[in-house]
Write a protein that holds these residues in place. Structure first.
Motif, short mmCIF file in Angstrom:
data_model
loop_
_atom_site.label_atom_id
_atom_site.label_comp_id
_atom_site.label_asym_id
_atom_site.label_seq_id
_atom_site.Cartn_x
_atom_site.Cartn_y
_atom_site.Cartn_z
N ASP A 48 -16.11 -2.42 2.51
CA ASP A 48 -16.08 -2.57 1.07
C ASP A 48 -16.38 -4.02 0.69
O ASP A 48 -15.59 -4.92 0.97
CB ASP A 48 -14.71 -2.18 0.51
N THR A 220 -2.44 -8.34 -2.12
CA THR A 220 -3.52 -9.24 -2.53
C THR A 220 -3.04 -10.68 -2.64
O THR A 220 -1.96 -10.94 -3.14
CB THR A 220 -4.03 -8.82 -3.93
N SER A 272 -7.96 -6.90 5.93
CA SER A 272 -7.27 -7.76 6.88
C SER A 272 -8.31 -8.55 7.65
O SER A 272 -9.42 -8.07 7.89
CB SER A 272 -6.42 -6.93 7.86
N THR A 274 -6.98 -9.98 10.44
CA THR A 274 -6.20 -10.09 11.67
C THR A 274 -6.53 -8.89 12.57
O THR A 274 -6.20 -7.75 12.22
CB THR A 274 -4.68 -10.06 11.33
N1 LIG Z 1 -12.81 -3.09 -7.20
C1 LIG Z 1 -12.01 -4.11 -7.40
O1 LIG Z 1 -11.93 -4.68 -8.50
C2 LIG Z 1 -11.15 -4.59 -6.28
C3 LIG Z 1 -10.03 -5.38 -6.56
C4 LIG Z 1 -9.23 -5.79 -5.49
C5 LIG Z 1 -9.56 -5.42 -4.19
N2 LIG Z 1 -10.69 -4.68 -3.96
C6 LIG Z 1 -11.07 -4.30 -2.58
O2 LIG Z 1 -9.95 -3.71 -1.94
C7 LIG Z 1 -9.66 -4.43 -0.74
C8 LIG Z 1 -8.19 -4.35 -0.42
O3 LIG Z 1 -7.39 -4.88 -1.44
P1 LIG Z 1 -6.65 -6.29 -1.33
O4 LIG Z 1 -7.36 -7.13 -0.35
O5 LIG Z 1 -6.50 -6.81 -2.69
O6 LIG Z 1 -5.17 -5.93 -0.85
P2 LIG Z 1 -4.52 -5.13 0.38
O7 LIG Z 1 -5.56 -4.54 1.24
O8 LIG Z 1 -3.50 -4.25 -0.21
O9 LIG Z 1 -3.76 -6.30 1.13
C9 LIG Z 1 -4.42 -7.24 1.92
C10 LIG Z 1 -3.35 -8.15 2.52
O10 LIG Z 1 -2.48 -7.39 3.37
C11 LIG Z 1 -2.41 -7.97 4.65
N3 LIG Z 1 -2.37 -6.85 5.61
C12 LIG Z 1 -3.37 -6.00 5.94
N4 LIG Z 1 -2.96 -5.10 6.84
C13 LIG Z 1 -1.66 -5.37 7.09
C14 LIG Z 1 -0.69 -4.79 7.96
N5 LIG Z 1 -0.98 -3.75 8.72
N6 LIG Z 1 0.56 -5.33 7.98
C15 LIG Z 1 0.85 -6.39 7.21
N7 LIG Z 1 -0.02 -6.98 6.36
C16 LIG Z 1 -1.27 -6.48 6.31
C17 LIG Z 1 -3.65 -8.82 4.80
O11 LIG Z 1 -3.40 -9.94 5.60
P3 LIG Z 1 -4.42 -10.56 6.70
O12 LIG Z 1 -5.82 -10.48 6.15
O13 LIG Z 1 -3.94 -11.97 6.82
O14 LIG Z 1 -4.24 -9.77 7.95
C18 LIG Z 1 -3.92 -9.25 3.35
O15 LIG Z 1 -3.18 -10.42 3.05
C19 LIG Z 1 -10.20 -5.83 -1.05
O16 LIG Z 1 -10.32 -6.65 0.09
C20 LIG Z 1 -11.50 -5.48 -1.72
O17 LIG Z 1 -12.46 -5.09 -0.76
C21 LIG Z 1 -11.47 -4.25 -4.98
#
Ligand SMILES: NC(=O)c1ccc[n+]([C@@H]2O[C@H](COP(=O)([O-])OP(=O)(O)OC[C@H]3O[C@@H](n4cnc5c(N)ncnc54)[C@H](OP(=O)(O)O)[C@@H]3O)[C@@H](O)[C@H]2O)c1
Length: 323
Positions: A48, A220, A272, A274
């Motif tokens: 994504d 996030t 992630s 990691t």
């Molecule tokens: N369409 C939109 O407007 C929009 C908005 C927001 C996000 N997105 C998309 O959705 C994706 C995901 O959302 P997000 O990045 O906001 O939040 P998320 O995926 O809910 O959370 C990401 C965070 O969680 C940590 N994490 C991941 N797996 C884990 C696990 N198994 N245990 C503990 N911590 C964990 C990661 O740390 P580390 O990386 O340090 O491991 C990172 O800090 C984004 O990257 C983006 O591609 C789209």
């Protein structure tokens, strides 16, 4: 050993892998490249991405390298690459220009899915977040219906295989449905245990529009400069119900949350960088939550969205006005 990640069928008959890797806020080349390769090794094929994330070049390079090093076992067609048209590219010409920039950065000649990132047009031709002297975002006159028509053209040109929307509320989604030739295959929105977004999810599912859950772990990064994300420290991975389900199923809290989402037919894109977490997040297809355990999530006290894009709240088509 990585398990094959299952896919879900979309309304245009194509298939989307149930799990993708989120890539927002990953800008370090070594770290992101390692993450992409770790994800590929764990069986991820869905990535994504977005013009706005400014990292498509790193992701494209890592995927090309993986294909080249695979001795023919991996091909571009094995991947499901998603990107999003940014708000300052909402006119017909600019939609196509935004996609061309993205394709060039990736080094691909098509995308599997292209989304309108937000239903808000920003002034074109300048910065990604154009601000006036009062620090207010400058809007463009282009309405998202016009943007959608340009997305339909891209599909017909074969530059993208599917098209969809992101951050559209129910009324805005209905407006697209009432004015489209081609229906959106998905709406990518925030869904997690503390922002379950049930009305929108139910509406989209009834309309055969798939939901892709962003911020599924609600973790996030908080970036005060952008005034983008609420600094709430409500972490669903620490919720006692989630913790006790994790112990019951011998899984981690993150895996329980992701499993809850996919069992509701919601695609998940946890981010992630990691490698151990990337692998962990993929191990969610070898167990099933009972109906009773699924119900537990309904009892959780849910709050407001974490990703509210506060800086855009005065925009005439800001999607979260009624909250
Ligand atoms: N369409 C939109 O407007 C929009 C908005 C927001 C996000 N997105 C998309 O959705 C994706 C995901 O959302 P997000 O990045 O906001 O939040 P998320 O995926 O809910 O959370 C990401 C965070 O969680 C940590 N994490 C991941 N797996 C884990 C696990 N198994 N245990 C503990 N911590 C964990 C990661 O740390 P580390 O990386 O340090 O491991 C990172 O800090 C984004 O990257 C983006 O591609 C789209």
């Amino acid at each position: 050993m990585s398990l094959q990640i299952p896919s879900i069928k979309l309304c245009d008959e194509s298939k989307m892998p149930f799990l993708g890797l989120g890539t927002y806020d990953s800008l370090d080349e070594n770290e992101l490249s390692t993450a992409i390769k770790a994800a590929i090794n764990s069986g991820y094929r869905h990535f994504d991405c977005a013009y706005f994330y400014q990292n498509e070049q790193i992701i494209g390079k890592a995927i090309h390298e993986s294909i080249n090093e695979s001795n023919g076992t991996l091909k571009r067609e094995d991947f499901y690459i998603v990107s999003k048209c940014w708000n300052s590219f909402h006119s017909k010409e600019k939609v196509s220009e935004c996609l061309d920039i993205t394709l060039k950065r990736f080094g691909f000649d098509y995308l599997d899915l292209y989304l309108i990132h937000w239903p808000m047009g920003f002034k074109e031709g300048g910065s990604d977040i154009p601000l006036d002297e009062n620090n207010q975002i400058i809007e463009s006159e282009f309405h998202y219906i016009e943007t959608w028509k340009a997305m339909e053209d891209l599909l017909q040109q074969g530059k993208v295989k599917s098209i969809g929307i992101s951050n559209f509320n129910i009324e805005q989604t209905k407006e697209i449905l009432d004015n489209c030739k081609i229906r959106p295959v998905c709406n990518q929105v925030e869904v997690n245990p503390y922002f379950q977004n049930r009305e929108l999810v139910d509406f989209c599912h009834k309309e055969n529009i798939r939901i892709v859950a962003y911020a599924p772990l609600r973790s996030t990064t908080y970036t005060p400069q952008q005034n983008w994300v609420k600094p709430e420290n409500l972490v669903p991975q620490e919720n006692p119900h989630v913790v006790s389900l994790a112990a019951k199923y011998n899984k981690t809290p993150a895996q329980i949350i992701l499993r809850w989402l996919i069992q509701r037919d919601i695609v998940v894109i946890p981010k992630s960088v990691t490698p151990s977490r990337i692998a962990q997040n993929s191990q969610i297809f070898d167990f099933e939550l009972t109906e009773e355990d699924m119900e537990v999530f309904k009892t959780m006290k849910t709050g407001s969205r974490i990703n509210h894009f506060e800086g855009a709240k005065h925009h005439k088509t800001y999607p979260f006005k009624n909250e």
